[in-house]
Design a protein around this motif. Structure first.
Motif, PDB file in Angstrom:
ATOM      1  N   GLU A 125      -7.067  14.405   3.004  1.00 28.60           N
ATOM      2  CA  GLU A 125      -7.730  13.121   3.238  1.00 28.60           C
ATOM      3  C   GLU A 125      -9.147  13.334   3.780  1.00 28.60           C
ATOM      4  N   VAL A 126      -9.249  14.256   4.702  1.00 32.73           N
ATOM      5  CA  VAL A 126     -10.563  14.545   5.268  1.00 32.73           C
ATOM      6  C   VAL A 126     -11.520  14.949   4.165  1.00 32.73           C
ATOM      7  N   THR A 132     -18.333  -5.065  -0.537  1.00 30.77           N
ATOM      8  CA  THR A 132     -16.982  -5.178  -1.068  1.00 30.77           C
ATOM      9  C   THR A 132     -16.025  -4.209  -0.386  1.00 30.77           C
ATOM     10  N   GLY A 133     -16.568  -3.389   0.550  1.00 32.63           N
ATOM     11  CA  GLY A 133     -15.765  -2.323   1.165  1.00 32.63           C
ATOM     12  C   GLY A 133     -14.458  -2.821   1.746  1.00 32.63           C
ATOM     13  N   MET A 186      -6.274   0.407  -0.506  1.00 33.36           N
ATOM     14  CA  MET A 186      -6.057   1.836  -0.269  1.00 33.36           C
ATOM     15  C   MET A 186      -4.645   2.186  -0.690  1.00 33.36           C
ATOM     16  N   VAL A 187      -4.524   3.330  -1.435  1.00 32.01           N
ATOM     17  CA  VAL A 187      -3.185   3.747  -1.878  1.00 32.01           C
ATOM     18  C   VAL A 187      -2.930   5.180  -1.427  1.00 32.01           C
TER      19      VAL A 187
END
Ligand SMILES: Nc1ncnc2c1ncn2[C@@H]1O[C@H](COP(=O)(O)OP(=O)(O)OP(=O)(O)O)[C@@H](O)[C@H]1O
Ligand SMILES: [Mg+2]
Lengths: 317, 365
Positions: A7-8, A35-36, A41-42
């Motif tokens: 992830e990092v 739009t952030g 998130m998946v």
């Protein structure tokens, strides 16, 4: 833990592309920012498997998109693998699939063309073979590589090189440190040789040992480097069935006693299916299947890779 | 039991090597005292000692580390000329010959080690047989540099120049090294005893090094470079250690050698000398330190005794070298030799066992 690492990295690359985008067009950047909050998130789907007992510990080895080309040949491509701290894993595949090449990439005998290798979370980029050893990977070789002119014990002592220190001057002028370290070398190497009941052969010349014993000595020498992950390239090659059975037992015992991970390449399916917890199958440089021995045995792609496409049967259906 | 017996094998072999050196020295001294040795042999004693040291030190690179060095005379040369400058300088102020000799040999070793480090550092990082090429060039470069080196000493101290004797700007004093003519008026401090001690020192350094953690790492790189790397050995470091120690020992031998003569020219340490030392090592059996020592002694004495061979000496050496290379690399010949050895060993087995049981008894006490 391992997914944290990914992830990092993922967020870093996102940051990088955002920066680029900013540079290209400030307007576009604004739009992205506005739009952030609405982006969904998946969880990233992972193709990695580790034994349940190792799932909440950081993996000992993780490689992503590893690959190497020899001229036009993609010997290994998009090789992804994760190995748990105490896992016994198998890497199988037909001849020439790229298994040994994968080992050579992990240990930096070859420099990867693509991809990353993390040993216990540390990137091996820029390391050479000896640094990889210090980082915690030890290996044996398909074509045995012992120090043939030296004795069995000396081979193990050389494996202990970085575990017991003694400088050049101490050795040259026989200072007290030399004697203390030699004693340590001697005791430790006999202890390690005992894993394979080879202490009695300590003074034989390594090159004159029978084939099976040479393979075992290579494993002892690798163990002497105090690894976190042991790579075995066809450890049972050239062994008779009773030797192989004993080897299987010993491999499991090594894992239990030393609490390390083991990744082995092997053509002997009884050995692989008998002791490996997770298995990856390589064909033409790509991993075509991953799973438990049971899953692998019933995988259609694996059967095809080993036996060829059974056209007749298909026609009949 | 088994362990003690076999551990003793290396120790026993080393003891035999030391014993041979000591016995040879004592016998020689006795013969000299009895006036049973010709003058030509007495004149050869120090060169023999120097070449024996050269053979031991080159064996560290060729036999133990498994690399080819074709410029070992270059290090001998560095040691010879730096050593004799120090000796000339000290000789004026220090009265004790042994102390003066000791200091100059140590300095010679340090200078040769520095040269070895500078030559070895870039080469040892490479894979393959670059060392042979680079050392070959090094030997020639050193010879040419020394051909242009002028060193003088006067009341103000040492003067160096790479142009001519005039350029030294001497105020009286004397010229120590005069370009191609080499060194003149060398203080002849070397002696057979000094040579004997240097052989012992060289042997101690090399044999101890071989039987230590460092030596095992060096031999591991020789036997299988990739395997050595895979157990975490820094290949460059250990190749370099072997090379630099070898260079230092060659430098010491060079200083001993030079101070046996009243004058010596740089061309004495040329390619032929490098090959000569290599022949000692190859003939003695690469890695066999004792064999190399004996080859050095015999091949230094023989040409003087067989003067009629004269100029054909180098030719014969080359033929012998090629012959040995062929024999040691031909599997057929190897097999025949192996069978021969096996038969020989089996015949000697009974005697060997007796010795072992005796030793076992001794170590039980
Ligand atoms: N150094 C190299 N240069 C060029 N091609 C290579 C090199 N090493 C391996 N290859 C090629 O890469 C492919 C994979 O070889 P690799 O030795 O990894 O196979 P393997 O899976 O270990 O096979 P086996 O089961 O026979 O040991 C082969 O086609 C081989 O010819
Ligand atoms: Mg292979």
């Amino acid at each position: 833990m391992s997914s944290d690492v990914r992830e990092v990295k993922g967020s870093q690359s996102v940051a990088a592309t955002e920066k680029k985008a900013d540079a290209l067009s400030a307007e576009k950047g604004k739009r992205d920012a506005s739009t952030g909050g609405n982006v969904k998130m998946v969880p990233v789907p992972s193709d990695s498997i580790v034994p349940e007992r190792d799932a909440n510990k950081s993996p000992v080895l993780e490689c992503r998109h590893l690959g190497i080309d020899f001229g036009g040949l993609r010997a290994v491509d998009d090789f992804n693998m994760m190995i748990g701290r105490t896992e016994i894993a198998g890497l199988i595949g037909p001849n020439g699939a790229g298994k040994t090449t994968a080992f050579n990439l992990l240990t930096k005998v070859y420099n990867p063309t693509r991809g990353t290798v993390l040993i216990d979370g540390v990137d091996t980029a820029g390391m050479d073979i000896s640094k990889v050893s210090k980082a915690g990977i030890a290996r044996t070789f398909q074509n045995i590589r012992l120090f043939n002119s030296l004795t069995v014990e000396e081979n193990v002592r050389i494996g202990l090189h970085n575990q017991i220190k003694c400088g050049m001057w101490s050795g040259m002028f026989r200072l007290p440190r030399h004697w203390a370290s030699e004693k340590e070398f001697h005791n430790k190497s006999l202890e390690l040789l005992d894993v394979f009941h080879m202490a009695g052969n300590a003074n034989e010349v390594a090159g004159s040992l029978p084939y099976g014993a040479q393979r075992r000595l290579e494993i002892v020498r690798a163990l002497a480097t105090n690894p976190k992950l042991l790579l075995l390239d066809e450890p049972a090659a050239g062994m008779n069935p009773s030797e192989t059975a004993e080897l299987m037992e010993t491999i499991v015992r090594i894992r239990d006693e030393f609490q390390i991970a083991i990744l082995l390449i092997e053509h002997d399916m009884d050995l692989v299916m008998g002791i490996c917890e997770g298995i990856a199958v390589l064909n033409f440089g790509k991993i075509i299947a991953k799973g438990t021995p049971k899953e692998i045995q019933s995988d259609q792609q694996v059967i095809e890779a080993y036996l060829g496409k059974q056209d007749d049967a298909k026609d009949g259906e | 039991m088994e362990r003690i017996k076999n551990l003793n094998k290396t120790t026993r072999s080393n003891i035999i090597t030391f014993a041979i050196v000591i016995v040879a020295f004592v016998v020689m001294q006795a013969l000299i005292a009895a006036h049973a040795v010709s003058h030509s042999i007495i004149g050869l004693l120090v060169p023999i000692c120097a070449y024996v040291c050269m053979s031991i030190s080159l064996n560290l690179v060729v036999g133990i580390s498994g690399e080819l060095s074709l410029g070992h005379a270059g290090f001998m040369s560095v040691g010879a000329f730096s050593g004799l400058v120090v000796a000339s300088y000290l000789n004026a102020s220090i009265n004790s010959v042994p102390l003066c000799l000791f200091v100059s040999i140590v300095v010679a070793g340090i200078f040769a080690a520095i040269a070895g480090f500078l030559v070895g550092l870039p080469v040892m990082r490479l894979r393959g047989d670059y060392l042979a090429i680079v050392t070959l060039a090094f030997g020639e470069i050193i010879k040419n540099l020394l051909n242009n080196l002028y060193v003088g000493m006067d009341a103000k101290g040492l003067h160096f120049s790479m142009k001519s004797a005039q350029a030294l700007g001497m105020d009286g004093g004397k010229i120590l090294i005069e370009g191609p003519k080499g060194a003149v008026g060398i203080p002849q401090l070397s002696s057979f005893v000094a040579g004997f001690i240097l052989i012992l020192f060289t042997l101690i350094v090399v044999l101890n090094l071989v039987n230590s953690r460092t030596g095992r790492a060096i031999m591991a790189v020789r036997d299988n470079r990739i395997a050595a790397e895979s157990v975490g050995i820094n290949v460059t470091k250990y190749r370099l250690i072997a090379f630099v120690v070898s260079a230092a020992l060659a430098g010491m031998a060079g200083a001993l050698y030079a101070m046996n003569f009243s004058s010596i020219a740089p061309k004495k340490f040329d390619f032929n000398t490098s090959i000569l030392v290599l022949v000692f090592v190859v003939l003695g059996g690469m890695g066999n330190i004792r064999g190399g020592m004996i080859a050095a002694a015999v091949l230094t004495v023989l040409p003087e005794q067989l003067r009629f061979i004269g100029d054909y000496r180098m030719l014969i050496y080359s033929v012998v070298l090629i012959g040995v290379m062929i024999v040691t690399n031909n599997p057929k010949i190897q097999r025949v030799l192996g069978d021969f050895k096996e038969r020989f060993r089996r015949r000697g087995n009974g005697a060997a066992q007796e010795v072992d049981s005796l030793e076992g008894g001794a170590s039980d006490e």
